[in-house]
Design a protein around this motif. Structure first.
Motif, PDB file in Angstrom:
ATOM      1  N   PRO A   5       1.032  -1.263   0.015  1.00 46.03           N
ATOM      2  CA  PRO A   5       0.007   0.149  -0.118  1.00 46.03           C
ATOM      3  C   PRO A   5       0.765   1.426   0.025  1.00 46.03           C
ATOM      4  CG  PRO A   5       0.304  -0.882   2.131  1.00 46.03           C
ATOM      5  CD  PRO A   5       0.887  -1.770   1.370  1.00 46.03           C
ATOM      6  N   ALA A   6       0.222   2.340  -0.193  1.00 51.30           N
ATOM      7  CA  ALA A   6       0.801   3.483  -0.299  1.00 51.30           C
ATOM      8  C   ALA A   6       1.560   3.996   1.184  1.00 51.30           C
ATOM      9  CB  ALA A   6       0.040   4.859  -0.664  1.00 51.30           C
ATOM     10  N   HIS A   7       2.675   4.374   1.372  1.00 55.00           N
ATOM     11  CA  HIS A   7       3.300   4.666   2.623  1.00 55.00           C
ATOM     12  C   HIS A   7       4.186   5.899   2.427  1.00 55.00           C
ATOM     13  CE1 HIS A   7       5.872   1.605   0.560  1.00 55.00           C
ATOM     14  NE2 HIS A   7       6.688   2.250   1.245  1.00 55.00           N
ATOM     15  N   GLN A   8       4.597   6.200   3.421  1.00 63.09           N
ATOM     16  CA  GLN A   8       5.852   7.684   3.593  1.00 63.09           C
ATOM     17  C   GLN A   8       6.556   7.318   4.767  1.00 63.09           C
ATOM     18  OE1 GLN A   8       3.408  11.113   3.470  1.00 63.09           O
ATOM     19  NE2 GLN A   8       3.206  10.964   5.763  1.00 63.09           N
ATOM     20  N   ASP A   9       7.668   8.016   4.859  1.00 58.45           N
ATOM     21  CA  ASP A   9       8.640   8.112   5.765  1.00 58.45           C
ATOM     22  C   ASP A   9       8.155   8.881   6.751  1.00 58.45           C
ATOM     23  OD1 ASP A   9      10.258   6.446   4.531  1.00 58.45           O
ATOM     24  OD2 ASP A   9      12.061   7.649   4.024  1.00 58.45           O
ATOM     25  N   LEU A  10       8.059   8.572   8.120  1.00 57.52           N
ATOM     26  CA  LEU A  10       7.527   9.374   9.107  1.00 57.52           C
ATOM     27  C   LEU A  10       8.942  10.170   9.703  1.00 57.52           C
ATOM     28  CD1 LEU A  10       5.024  10.359  10.523  1.00 57.52           C
ATOM     29  CD2 LEU A  10       5.391   8.482  12.153  1.00 57.52           C
ATOM     30  N   ARG A  11      10.042   9.277   9.889  1.00 55.81           N
ATOM     31  CA  ARG A  11      11.182   9.650  10.093  1.00 55.81           C
ATOM     32  C   ARG A  11      12.188   8.790   8.928  1.00 55.81           C
ATOM     33  NH1 ARG A  11      12.980   7.667  15.550  1.00 55.81           N
ATOM     34  NH2 ARG A  11      12.772   9.824  16.318  1.00 55.81           N
ATOM     35  N   ALA A  12      12.922   9.686   8.177  1.00 54.76           N
ATOM     36  CA  ALA A  12      13.812   9.395   7.560  1.00 54.76           C
ATOM     37  C   ALA A  12      15.036   8.483   8.071  1.00 54.76           C
ATOM     38  CB  ALA A  12      14.592  10.386   6.825  1.00 54.76           C
ATOM     39  N   PRO A  13      15.600   7.595   7.738  1.00 55.59           N
ATOM     40  CA  PRO A  13      16.660   6.593   8.133  1.00 55.59           C
ATOM     41  C   PRO A  13      17.737   7.470   8.673  1.00 55.59           C
ATOM     42  CG  PRO A  13      15.946   5.548   6.123  1.00 55.59           C
ATOM     43  CD  PRO A  13      15.397   6.970   6.198  1.00 55.59           C
ATOM     44  N   GLU A  14      17.925   7.075  10.012  1.00 48.59           N
ATOM     45  CA  GLU A  14      19.242   7.737  10.454  1.00 48.59           C
ATOM     46  C   GLU A  14      19.982   7.032  11.234  1.00 48.59           C
ATOM     47  OE1 GLU A  14      18.647  10.765  13.418  1.00 48.59           O
ATOM     48  OE2 GLU A  14      16.845   9.951  14.186  1.00 48.59           O
ATOM     49  N   ASN A  15      21.262   7.223  11.270  1.00 48.66           N
ATOM     50  CA  ASN A  15      22.357   6.414  12.094  1.00 48.66           C
ATOM     51  C   ASN A  15      22.601   7.039  13.460  1.00 48.66           C
ATOM     52  OD1 ASN A  15      22.677   4.520  10.009  1.00 48.66           O
ATOM     53  ND2 ASN A  15      24.585   5.568   9.183  1.00 48.66           N
ATOM     54  N   GLY A  16      22.829   6.329  14.432  1.00 41.66           N
ATOM     55  CA  GLY A  16      23.466   6.630  15.418  1.00 41.66           C
ATOM     56  C   GLY A  16      24.013   5.618  16.447  1.00 41.66           C
ATOM     57  N   LEU A  17      24.267   5.841  17.634  1.00 44.54           N
ATOM     58  CA  LEU A  17      24.701   4.766  18.727  1.00 44.54           C
ATOM     59  C   LEU A  17      23.791   4.460  19.813  1.00 44.54           C
ATOM     60  CD1 LEU A  17      28.087   6.821  19.198  1.00 44.54           C
ATOM     61  CD2 LEU A  17      27.672   4.962  17.633  1.00 44.54           C
ATOM     62  N   VAL A  18      23.970   3.121  20.399  1.00 42.95           N
ATOM     63  CA  VAL A  18      23.348   2.815  21.307  1.00 42.95           C
ATOM     64  C   VAL A  18      24.493   2.082  22.290  1.00 42.95           C
ATOM     65  CG1 VAL A  18      21.912   0.901  22.452  1.00 42.95           C
ATOM     66  CG2 VAL A  18      21.123   2.306  20.365  1.00 42.95           C
ATOM     67  N   MET A  19      24.397   2.610  23.391  1.00 40.97           N
ATOM     68  CA  MET A  19      25.335   2.104  24.510  1.00 40.97           C
ATOM     69  C   MET A  19      25.091   0.906  24.890  1.00 40.97           C
ATOM     70  SD  MET A  19      28.283   2.091  26.111  1.00 40.97           S
ATOM     71  CE  MET A  19      29.075   3.956  26.619  1.00 40.97           C
ATOM     72  N   LEU A  20      25.875  -0.298  24.853  1.00 40.16           N
ATOM     73  CA  LEU A  20      25.523  -1.730  25.168  1.00 40.16           C
ATOM     74  C   LEU A  20      25.788  -1.879  26.446  1.00 40.16           C
ATOM     75  CD1 LEU A  20      26.734  -3.373  21.978  1.00 40.16           C
ATOM     76  CD2 LEU A  20      24.339  -2.800  22.646  1.00 40.16           C
ATOM     77  N   ARG A  21      24.917  -2.488  27.253  1.00 39.04           N
ATOM     78  CA  ARG A  21      25.303  -2.884  28.607  1.00 39.04           C
ATOM     79  C   ARG A  21      25.156  -4.158  29.025  1.00 39.04           C
ATOM     80  NH1 ARG A  21      21.727   2.194  31.388  1.00 39.04           N
ATOM     81  NH2 ARG A  21      23.450   3.699  31.022  1.00 39.04           N
ATOM     82  N   GLY A  22      25.952  -4.586  30.071  1.00 41.44           N
ATOM     83  CA  GLY A  22      26.009  -5.904  30.462  1.00 41.44           C
ATOM     84  C   GLY A  22      25.867  -5.688  31.950  1.00 41.44           C
ATOM     85  N   ARG A  23      26.101  -6.803  32.840  1.00 45.47           N
ATOM     86  CA  ARG A  23      25.790  -6.870  34.022  1.00 45.47           C
ATOM     87  C   ARG A  23      27.002  -7.206  34.913  1.00 45.47           C
ATOM     88  NH1 ARG A  23      20.684  -5.770  35.997  1.00 45.47           N
ATOM     89  NH2 ARG A  23      18.916  -6.050  34.688  1.00 45.47           N
ATOM     90  N   VAL A  24      27.476  -6.842  36.050  1.00 46.12           N
ATOM     91  CA  VAL A  24      28.635  -7.123  36.867  1.00 46.12           C
ATOM     92  C   VAL A  24      28.218  -8.611  37.335  1.00 46.12           C
ATOM     93  CG1 VAL A  24      29.942  -6.873  38.911  1.00 46.12           C
ATOM     94  CG2 VAL A  24      28.666  -4.823  37.971  1.00 46.12           C
ATOM     95  N   GLY A  25      29.166  -9.526  36.991  1.00 45.03           N
ATOM     96  CA  GLY A  25      28.982 -10.974  37.250  1.00 45.03           C
ATOM     97  C   GLY A  25      28.035 -11.601  36.170  1.00 45.03           C
ATOM     98  N   GLY A  26      27.347 -11.078  35.525  1.00 48.95           N
ATOM     99  CA  GLY A  26      26.502 -11.478  34.521  1.00 48.95           C
ATOM    100  C   GLY A  26      25.047 -11.220  34.861  1.00 48.95           C
ATOM    101  N   ASP A  27      24.827 -10.945  36.457  1.00 45.81           N
ATOM    102  CA  ASP A  27      23.393 -11.093  37.087  1.00 45.81           C
ATOM    103  C   ASP A  27      23.256  -9.803  37.775  1.00 45.81           C
ATOM    104  OD1 ASP A  27      25.071 -12.046  38.868  1.00 45.81           O
ATOM    105  OD2 ASP A  27      23.694 -13.613  39.488  1.00 45.81           O
ATOM    106  N   GLY A  28      24.327  -9.051  38.107  1.00 47.00           N
ATOM    107  CA  GLY A  28      24.401  -7.941  38.875  1.00 47.00           C
ATOM    108  C   GLY A  28      23.973  -6.670  38.328  1.00 47.00           C
ATOM    109  N   ALA A  29      24.489  -5.693  38.860  1.00 49.90           N
ATOM    110  CA  ALA A  29      24.188  -4.219  38.442  1.00 49.90           C
ATOM    111  C   ALA A  29      24.484  -4.139  37.221  1.00 49.90           C
ATOM    112  CB  ALA A  29      24.958  -3.308  39.470  1.00 49.90           C
ATOM    113  N   PRO A  30      24.070  -3.068  36.398  1.00 45.75           N
ATOM    114  CA  PRO A  30      24.495  -2.851  34.915  1.00 45.75           C
ATOM    115  C   PRO A  30      25.852  -1.887  34.766  1.00 45.75           C
ATOM    116  CG  PRO A  30      22.321  -1.622  35.338  1.00 45.75           C
ATOM    117  CD  PRO A  30      22.830  -2.511  36.904  1.00 45.75           C
ATOM    118  N   PHE A  31      26.481  -2.170  33.819  1.00 49.98           N
ATOM    119  CA  PHE A  31      27.715  -1.319  33.264  1.00 49.98           C
ATOM    120  C   PHE A  31      27.646  -1.268  32.066  1.00 49.98           C
ATOM    121  CE2 PHE A  31      30.886  -4.338  31.819  1.00 49.98           C
ATOM    122  CZ  PHE A  31      30.632  -5.541  32.256  1.00 49.98           C
TER     123      PHE A  31
END
Lengths: 371, 137
Positions: free
Chosen positions: B22-48
């Protein structure tokens, strides 16, 4: 002291042209492609992503090509690139327990649920150069076996059930996650900042620091509780969408170090731990990171902190190879004015010395000395 | 939608071409950026924070009003746009079924096959311990 000096533009321009030609090398040899770097020098790509602190295989491969294989230069390029993009936010913390493991070994327990899985490893190879790889090598098809559906829980979770190992620190309610790319580093630093620093720290530096703890400089009696490598899913809570969206998966290596136990009058003795996590297949890096993470907990665990690996200011201030190379390598840039002033001072001191020496050896002085 | 993030832009586009869109339009044109990836201390603790990843995003609106969002690791903005388009289409009663059947299901099948291959190759490297019998009497 830096003073603007003009001149050398043509020399610089020509030097860069020469660099481009040297980078390409003999043009009768086929040019290397980014796919070739990514596929066949995959561990170099992993290292550049980890220490460049940017997960993007293609960019890391480009950086390696541009840097002529100088990985620290490549890491520098990746760091500079990341500064050009806006940040959309932070991901949900990845769940390493749900990793699709391609390698998972424990040196503490032989029989772990899910088993010991060697995966693609250099371990147990004979480290003999293989001439058959020199040209036209076609590997055998990998062997296959029926994949088990048994989950592969983290070894530390198994130990944790019996209280034999300390549990991971929980996040304080409403606490923000420290980010050293946004705020300047202050000491003492919390564990989240320390781990972020180590995750992007130089592998060689961390290896030496970790090794030093094993040799007695901050000994903490480590066992490799578990090392795992594989794919984890990444989710991101996008504000516009209103819920967590899947971004795809990344490869990670995780190392759980199990260390000497401690207890007190009020707490039963249990093993302590150190943690390592890095992009790609980065085993040496995560093992070293886990050793250093544990060493840096000396203060928290009431241990005497006398060794370099236990000194967080020392470790965290020197772990970053982009900062380190910047400061070391800036020495080769013109310091003419600096050096001229040093030279002036040295000449003056030598003149004074020479005058004093001549006076001391003058006939009068000798006479006095003789008396 | 996780399936689409694991596919290549070309694969999604090729399957979308089999549908009359069907007909469609860009509501937000594609853009590049960054996401900070997080893990957890010990795998299951506080995030870092482990480090960042490149991410592309886009948003698309169908003529019938449905809005779709596309997010994916990497710098392929077109892929983010195609995911956003699929996200909008699955919300539409006219296209939801077709997108699931002709786009997502085959890509899911392809992803499963790829993962099963890795799992089978990995399984072959699992250690079977056995006890050595010492001496022969």
């Amino acid at each position: 002291m830096y003073v603007a000096v003009k001149g050398g533009e043509r020399a610089i321009e020509n030097a860069h042209r020469l660099l481009a030609s040297a980078r390409r090398g003999d043009q009768s040899v086929p040019e290397i492609s980014l796919d070739q770097i990514s596929e066949q020098l995959g561990l170099a790509v992993d290292r550049v992503m980890s220490e460049g602190s940017l997960y993007d295989r293609e960019l890391a491969a480009l950086a390696i090509k541009q840097a002529r294989g100088d990985l620290i230069e490549a890491i520098f390029l990746v760091r500079a690139f990341r500064a050009t993009l806006p940040r959309f936010g932070a991901s949900e913390p990845v769940e390493t327990g749900a990793m699709r493991v391609q390698r998972r070994v424990s040196s503490t327990f032989k029989d772990i649920p899910g088993g010991q899985i060697l995966g693609p490893t250099f371990d147990y190879t004979h480290r003999l150069l293989d001439p058959s790889l020199a040209e036209g090598f076609v590997p055998e098809q990998p062997a296959t076996a029926e994949a088990s559906t048994v989950p592969t829980p983290r070894v530390t979770d198994i130990l944790g059930r019996d209280g034999l190992i300390e549990s991971s620190p929980r996040a304080e309610e409403g606490a923000s996650v420290g980010d050293l790319t946004r705020e300047p580093l202050n000491f003492p630093a919390d564990r989240d900042l320390r781990l972020q620093n180590l995750a992007r720290g130089d592998e060689g530096f961390l290896l030496a620091m970790g090794y030093s703890t094993q040799r007695g400089y901050g000994r903490n009696h480590p066992f490799a509780g578990e090392i795992r490598f594989g794919e984890v899913e990444v989710e991101f809570s996008a504000e516009d969408v209103g819920f967590a969206v899947p971004l795809g998966s990344i490869e990670l290596t995780e190392c759980q170090m199990v260390n000497q136990f401690k207890g007190s009058a009020t707490e039963a003795p249990c093993f302590t731990r150190g943690y390592g996590l890095a992009f790609g297949q980065s085993e040496r890096k995560t093992m070293s990171m886990a050793l250093v993470d544990r060493a840096l907990r000396a203060r928290e665990l009431g241990e005497e902190a006398l060794a370099p690996a236990q000194d967080e200011e020392f470790v965290m201030s020197h772990s970053d190879n982009v900062q380190a190379t910047g400061f070391v390598e800036h020495l080769k840039l013109p310091h003419y004015v600096d050096f001229q002033s040093e030279l002036g001072l040295l000449r003056k001191l030598r003149r004074e010395f020479s005058e004093a020496f001549t006076d001391a050896n003058a006939p009068d002085a000798m006479k006095e000395a003789a008396e | 939608m996780a399936v689409l993030a694991h596919a290549e832009a070309g694969e999604i586009a090729a399957r979308l071409r089999t549908l009359a869109l069907p007909a469609h339009q860009d509501l937000r044109a594609p853009e590049n950026g960054l996401v900070m990836l997080r893990g957890r201390v010990g795998g299951d603790g506080a995030p870092f924070n482990i480090g960042e990843a490149t991410v592309s995003r886009a948003a698309v609106r169908l003529a019938s009003g449905e809005v779709g969002f596309g997010y994916t690791l990497g710098r392929d903005g077109e892929k983010a746009r195609l995911i956003a388009l699929c996200d909008a289409l699955v919300q539409s009663s006219d296209f939801g079924g077709a997108v699931e059947r002709d786009v997502i299901a085959p890509l899911r099948e392809q992803l499963t096959v790829r993962r099963e291959k890795v799992a089978a190759e990995t399984a072959a490297t699992k250690v079977d311990f056995y006890t050595m019998v010492r001496g022969e009497g």
